[in-house]
Design a protein around this motif. Structure first.
Motif, PDB file in Angstrom:
ATOM      1  N   ILE A 266      18.069  20.492   7.083  1.00  0.00           N
ATOM      2  CA  ILE A 266      18.328  19.120   7.512  1.00  0.00           C
ATOM      3  C   ILE A 266      19.263  19.222   8.707  1.00  0.00           C
ATOM      4  O   ILE A 266      20.325  19.837   8.611  1.00  0.00           O
ATOM      5  CB  ILE A 266      18.994  18.306   6.401  1.00  0.00           C
ATOM      6  N   ILE A 267      18.862  18.649   9.813  1.00  0.00           N
ATOM      7  CA  ILE A 267      19.623  18.817  11.048  1.00  0.00           C
ATOM      8  C   ILE A 267      20.073  17.453  11.548  1.00  0.00           C
ATOM      9  O   ILE A 267      19.262  16.534  11.666  1.00  0.00           O
ATOM     10  CB  ILE A 267      18.761  19.513  12.117  1.00  0.00           C
ATOM     11  N   SER A 268      21.360  17.353  11.850  1.00  0.00           N
ATOM     12  CA  SER A 268      21.898  16.016  12.068  1.00  0.00           C
ATOM     13  C   SER A 268      21.819  15.509  13.501  1.00  0.00           C
ATOM     14  O   SER A 268      22.435  14.498  13.823  1.00  0.00           O
ATOM     15  CB  SER A 268      23.328  15.934  11.563  1.00  0.00           C
ATOM     16  N   SER A 269      21.110  16.185  14.370  1.00  0.00           N
ATOM     17  CA  SER A 269      20.889  15.620  15.695  1.00  0.00           C
ATOM     18  C   SER A 269      19.576  16.128  16.279  1.00  0.00           C
ATOM     19  O   SER A 269      19.208  17.286  16.076  1.00  0.00           O
ATOM     20  CB  SER A 269      22.058  15.952  16.624  1.00  0.00           C
ATOM     21  N   PRO A 270      18.886  15.273  16.976  1.00  0.00           N
ATOM     22  CA  PRO A 270      17.589  15.654  17.521  1.00  0.00           C
ATOM     23  C   PRO A 270      17.696  16.815  18.504  1.00  0.00           C
ATOM     24  O   PRO A 270      16.822  17.680  18.551  1.00  0.00           O
ATOM     25  CB  PRO A 270      17.115  14.384  18.225  1.00  0.00           C
ATOM     26  N   LEU A 271      18.795  16.833  19.244  1.00  0.00           N
ATOM     27  CA  LEU A 271      18.996  17.918  20.195  1.00  0.00           C
ATOM     28  C   LEU A 271      19.066  19.253  19.478  1.00  0.00           C
ATOM     29  O   LEU A 271      18.445  20.234  19.874  1.00  0.00           O
ATOM     30  CB  LEU A 271      20.300  17.721  20.951  1.00  0.00           C
ATOM     31  N   GLN A 272      19.846  19.273  18.403  1.00  0.00           N
ATOM     32  CA  GLN A 272      19.965  20.497  17.632  1.00  0.00           C
ATOM     33  C   GLN A 272      18.638  20.848  16.995  1.00  0.00           C
ATOM     34  O   GLN A 272      18.301  22.020  16.842  1.00  0.00           O
ATOM     35  CB  GLN A 272      21.039  20.336  16.567  1.00  0.00           C
ATOM     36  N   GLY A 273      17.886  19.832  16.639  1.00  0.00           N
ATOM     37  CA  GLY A 273      16.574  20.076  16.065  1.00  0.00           C
ATOM     38  C   GLY A 273      15.715  20.874  17.022  1.00  0.00           C
ATOM     39  O   GLY A 273      15.085  21.876  16.652  1.00  0.00           O
ATOM     40  N   VAL A 274      15.705  20.427  18.254  1.00  0.00           N
ATOM     41  CA  VAL A 274      14.908  21.123  19.255  1.00  0.00           C
ATOM     42  C   VAL A 274      15.457  22.534  19.485  1.00  0.00           C
ATOM     43  O   VAL A 274      14.706  23.489  19.651  1.00  0.00           O
ATOM     44  CB  VAL A 274      14.896  20.328  20.579  1.00  0.00           C
ATOM     45  N   GLY A 275      16.773  22.647  19.454  1.00  0.00           N
ATOM     46  CA  GLY A 275      17.397  23.956  19.620  1.00  0.00           C
ATOM     47  C   GLY A 275      16.955  24.925  18.539  1.00  0.00           C
ATOM     48  O   GLY A 275      16.604  26.079  18.813  1.00  0.00           O
ATOM     49  N   ILE A 276      16.954  24.448  17.311  1.00  0.00           N
ATOM     50  CA  ILE A 276      16.531  25.296  16.194  1.00  0.00           C
ATOM     51  C   ILE A 276      15.063  25.681  16.361  1.00  0.00           C
ATOM     52  O   ILE A 276      14.663  26.827  16.143  1.00  0.00           O
ATOM     53  CB  ILE A 276      16.730  24.547  14.854  1.00  0.00           C
ATOM     54  N   LEU A 277      14.273  24.715  16.784  1.00  0.00           N
ATOM     55  CA  LEU A 277      12.849  24.960  17.008  1.00  0.00           C
ATOM     56  C   LEU A 277      12.678  26.113  17.996  1.00  0.00           C
ATOM     57  O   LEU A 277      11.879  27.031  17.793  1.00  0.00           O
ATOM     58  CB  LEU A 277      12.224  23.682  17.577  1.00  0.00           C
TER      59      LEU A 277
ATOM     60  N   GLU B 247      23.746  24.634  22.351  1.00  0.00           N
ATOM     61  CA  GLU B 247      22.945  25.823  22.630  1.00  0.00           C
ATOM     62  C   GLU B 247      23.370  26.993  21.751  1.00  0.00           C
ATOM     63  O   GLU B 247      23.077  28.137  22.045  1.00  0.00           O
ATOM     64  CB  GLU B 247      23.076  26.248  24.101  1.00  0.00           C
ATOM     65  N   ASP B 248      24.043  26.694  20.678  1.00  0.00           N
ATOM     66  CA  ASP B 248      24.490  27.756  19.797  1.00  0.00           C
ATOM     67  C   ASP B 248      23.641  27.819  18.536  1.00  0.00           C
ATOM     68  O   ASP B 248      24.011  28.450  17.554  1.00  0.00           O
ATOM     69  CB  ASP B 248      25.947  27.523  19.419  1.00  0.00           C
ATOM     70  N   GLU B 249      22.518  27.161  18.595  1.00  0.00           N
ATOM     71  CA  GLU B 249      21.693  27.057  17.400  1.00  0.00           C
ATOM     72  C   GLU B 249      21.203  28.419  16.925  1.00  0.00           C
ATOM     73  O   GLU B 249      21.055  28.659  15.728  1.00  0.00           O
ATOM     74  CB  GLU B 249      20.492  26.146  17.651  1.00  0.00           C
TER      75      GLU B 249
ATOM     76  N   LEU C 138      11.627  21.526   8.714  1.00  0.00           N
ATOM     77  CA  LEU C 138      12.745  20.866   9.389  1.00  0.00           C
ATOM     78  C   LEU C 138      12.651  19.360   9.232  1.00  0.00           C
ATOM     79  O   LEU C 138      11.567  18.773   9.333  1.00  0.00           O
ATOM     80  CB  LEU C 138      12.731  21.184  10.888  1.00  0.00           C
ATOM     81  N   ILE C 139      13.801  18.758   8.989  1.00  0.00           N
ATOM     82  CA  ILE C 139      13.872  17.301   9.059  1.00  0.00           C
ATOM     83  C   ILE C 139      15.132  16.971   9.846  1.00  0.00           C
ATOM     84  O   ILE C 139      16.184  17.577   9.633  1.00  0.00           O
ATOM     85  CB  ILE C 139      13.852  16.636   7.669  1.00  0.00           C
ATOM     86  N   VAL C 140      14.981  16.064  10.758  1.00  0.00           N
ATOM     87  CA  VAL C 140      16.007  15.865  11.762  1.00  0.00           C
ATOM     88  C   VAL C 140      16.542  14.439  11.722  1.00  0.00           C
ATOM     89  O   VAL C 140      15.802  13.500  11.415  1.00  0.00           O
ATOM     90  CB  VAL C 140      15.390  16.172  13.145  1.00  0.00           C
ATOM     91  N   PHE C 141      17.800  14.301  12.030  1.00  0.00           N
ATOM     92  CA  PHE C 141      18.353  12.952  12.091  1.00  0.00           C
ATOM     93  C   PHE C 141      18.129  12.324  13.447  1.00  0.00           C
ATOM     94  O   PHE C 141      18.269  12.987  14.471  1.00  0.00           O
ATOM     95  CB  PHE C 141      19.848  12.945  11.787  1.00  0.00           C
ATOM     96  N   ASN C 142      17.754  11.093  13.409  1.00  0.00           N
ATOM     97  CA  ASN C 142      17.499  10.251  14.556  1.00  0.00           C
ATOM     98  C   ASN C 142      16.147  10.516  15.200  1.00  0.00           C
ATOM     99  O   ASN C 142      15.993  11.402  16.036  1.00  0.00           O
ATOM    100  CB  ASN C 142      18.601  10.376  15.609  1.00  0.00           C
ATOM    101  N   LYS C 143      15.229   9.718  14.798  1.00  0.00           N
ATOM    102  CA  LYS C 143      13.935   9.718  15.474  1.00  0.00           C
ATOM    103  C   LYS C 143      14.157   9.173  16.885  1.00  0.00           C
ATOM    104  O   LYS C 143      14.751   8.119  17.078  1.00  0.00           O
ATOM    105  CB  LYS C 143      12.969   8.792  14.748  1.00  0.00           C
ATOM    106  N   THR C 144      13.735   9.945  17.858  1.00  0.00           N
ATOM    107  CA  THR C 144      13.826   9.507  19.253  1.00  0.00           C
ATOM    108  C   THR C 144      12.550   9.972  19.930  1.00  0.00           C
ATOM    109  O   THR C 144      11.699  10.566  19.293  1.00  0.00           O
ATOM    110  CB  THR C 144      15.011  10.161  19.986  1.00  0.00           C
ATOM    111  N   LEU C 145      12.453   9.731  21.202  1.00  0.00           N
ATOM    112  CA  LEU C 145      11.249  10.226  21.846  1.00  0.00           C
ATOM    113  C   LEU C 145      11.256  11.745  21.905  1.00  0.00           C
ATOM    114  O   LEU C 145      10.215  12.367  21.983  1.00  0.00           O
ATOM    115  CB  LEU C 145      11.019   9.582  23.208  1.00  0.00           C
ATOM    116  N   ILE C 146      12.439  12.331  21.809  1.00  0.00           N
ATOM    117  CA  ILE C 146      12.508  13.790  21.779  1.00  0.00           C
ATOM    118  C   ILE C 146      11.803  14.327  20.545  1.00  0.00           C
ATOM    119  O   ILE C 146      11.004  15.251  20.618  1.00  0.00           O
ATOM    120  CB  ILE C 146      13.974  14.274  21.720  1.00  0.00           C
TER     121      ILE C 146
END
Lengths: 350, 350
Positions: free
Chosen positions: A250-261, A230-232, A277-285
């Motif tokens: 380039i963001i190395s985790s999907p969670l952080q990706g959403v945080g940045i968003l 949550e420090d994004e 933005l391009i994020v590492f790890n395609k997930t359902l998130i």
DNA sequence: TTGTAGGCGTTATCAG
DNA sequence: CTGATAACGCCTACAA
């Protein structure tokens, strides 16, 4: 007490060994008696006791899965990973008649104990470890126990003694960076979490490799690490306040990706108009984000499938060369990136 | 060949049965020999063979988990559910020394076969089925096999013969509706997927119950079903075109929640300013949505934990009353709802 | 408190 | 091709 091989033998007027041979479909046996025995088995409702077979064959045809120790926040993003990997492992196991046993513990200690129990208790023929962590006791134990196993991820210790399945993170980050470069981005930021993890190191490497290849000087200022979740917001601020702020991240985790968003939105900035933005790890998130995040697909299902394949091979032939497998990644296009400097901002087709 | 009970016996100069007694910590044995045997076990590196024990005890101390058959889209949202349920089951199992075996198959047929194998092969002492589906063959089979089991969800067939763990969906929907009413919403829409599922029926019931309790007439016009995925836009349109469009929506799946969120955005509408949303099933999707969705938490972990508890009880005492458990839901506050301050529209008169 | 012997349900080895 | 017989590793009466 259920029907046993002896009951069948008696009813079919043959010996137990004959029934056993029918079960294993031995070809040293006449079709006639085979048929007869099968009929009796059907009639009596016979079912083999795998436990007994396991005892005599010293093999349970079962793979043990060591789940990742899940702490507070981190486990959330691991969630989809686990299911998908399990699907991959399951597919392969099913094809080869293997069962799957998983650890039950919640803490690192418990999970270790579960693993020991499975192995020493001879409940499994092989093990798949769903994570790679420095200083973890599981891998050393497995080596000690001399049981076939594979690790998903890149083991840190004694790497050349263990079979592992992983992505090429250097290459993946290189691909991601080149992808953005091809969209005419020149200032590209990198965000990672704990830099002591090998994954992150590798990705930073790949990132710089791609840039240097294009002649861009190495600039550590564009690489930032977020320790606290949550420090994004703070990190995004730092980027935005630079003299030459990046146009892509380039963001190395999907969670952080959403945080940045989220932080972007709070700053009244838009993705991808103001930042790609391009994020590492395609997930359902990443799939369900608004906008859908362009993401590096690590092909989790394949990771599981290959790990299972490796272990089963090792079981069948313990002297197999412990070849490790690298699963290629691929970029899954979303709507979180755009091309710069085109006549009109051209969005990539979905 | 590993160290057996006999090796220990020989080394400790006692009989195998004594060693066995030490293992089970029998109190018909002197502390002295106990200690001696334990030392020898340690020294020799003895570990019990659970397979052998299972054979003689006719019990493996293992629970089998029947995973949900996962088809195309649907499985995505099931994903987090699986991991969380597994955590819950795992916790309880670990506490009670049970291991967990899961099905490996991908299709309905394969999963059924896996289940049969686990049960008939005596690999497990009990079963937990992670879904309830009409016409499914698994539950009838388990009843036939007379093995202890529990279903997560509400079984459709022979419901009074099976132990199940579920939420009270009528109550949950009632709670959600009342929550919105308490925020002064008067026009509340309901969106569900396939209305042939019992869950959906129950939720519609609860929704109407809450409304009628407050004196609002039953108006089917505010209830809509989305069959095709990604069809949220159309349904939202229908709502918006009503003479009295709703100011809040209750949505019965997290996926649809995100879909509506997206459609709102495409229409340049804001959540919660223009529409309050409350969604069924808190998952990581709802947590990570922007804005975070207010959601009904079905407490998946608890579902798993209680199911495991039920099965283990049944194993220990097969004559236990097959009491089923209802896990309460609770509303997890997000940022997708707001309070309608003005007492603008009066009660609807018809 | 401890030891002996038999059995859990299969498979494997050896004869026949 | 088929049938005894002996394991596999552990538990549990029944004795001692």
């Amino acid at each position: 007490m259920a029907i046993t091989i002896k009951d069948v033998a008696k009813a079919a007027k043959v010996s137990p060994s004959t029934v056993s041979r029918v079960i294993s479909d031995s070809n040293h046996i006449s079709e006639k008696t085979k048929k007869k025995v099968r009929e009796v088995m059907e009639e009596l409702g016979y079912h083999i006791n795998l436990n007994a077979r396991g005892l005599v064959q010293q093999s349970t045809k079962t793979l043990g899965i060591v789940l990742k120790y899940s702490e507070n926040v981190a486990w959330k993003w691991v969630n989809p990973f686990v299911s998908e990997v399990l699907q991959g492992i399951g597919s392969h196991c099913h094809e080869h008649g293997y069962s799957i046993m998983i650890t039950t513990g919640n803490t690192e200690e418990e999970i270790y104990a579960d693993t020991v129990k499975m192995v020493q208790g001879k409940q499994v023929d092989g093990i798949i470890v769903l994570y790679a962590k420095e200083g973890d006791r599981v891998v050393p134990f497995l080596l000690e126990a001399e049981i076939p196993f594979a690790v998903i991820g890149k083991p840190v210790d004694r790497i050349n003694e263990v079979m592992y399945v992983d992505n090429d993170n250097v290459q993946a980050a290189k691909d991601a960076t080149e992808f953005l470069l091809s969209k005419h981005h020149q200032k590209i930021g990198f965000i990672g979490d704990n830099p002591t993890f090998q994954v992150i190191q590798d990705r930073v490497d790949g990132y710089f490799k791609a840039l240097e290849w294009k002649g861009f000087p190495r600039d550590e200022g564009y690489v930032k690490f977020i320790r606290d979740p949550e420090d994004e917001g703070a990190v995004l601020d730092e980027f935005l306040k630079m003299k030459n702020p990046p146009t892509a991240l380039i963001i190395s985790s999907p969670l952080q990706g959403v945080g940045i968003l989220k932080s972007m939105q709070e700053n009244h900035l838009h993705v991808p108009e103001d930042m790609s933005l391009i994020v590492f790890n395609k997930t359902l998130i990443t799939d369900l984000s608004i906008p859908k995040l362009t993401a590096v697909d690590t092909q989790t299902y394949q990771l599981g499938y290959e790990a299972s394949r490796g272990v089963v091979e090792l079981i069948n032939n313990p002297d197999t060369f412990k070849r490790s497998v690298i699963i290629p990644t691929k970029i899954e296009l979303g709507e979180s990136h755009r091309s710069l400097k085109s006549a009109k901002p051209e969005f990539v087709k979905k």
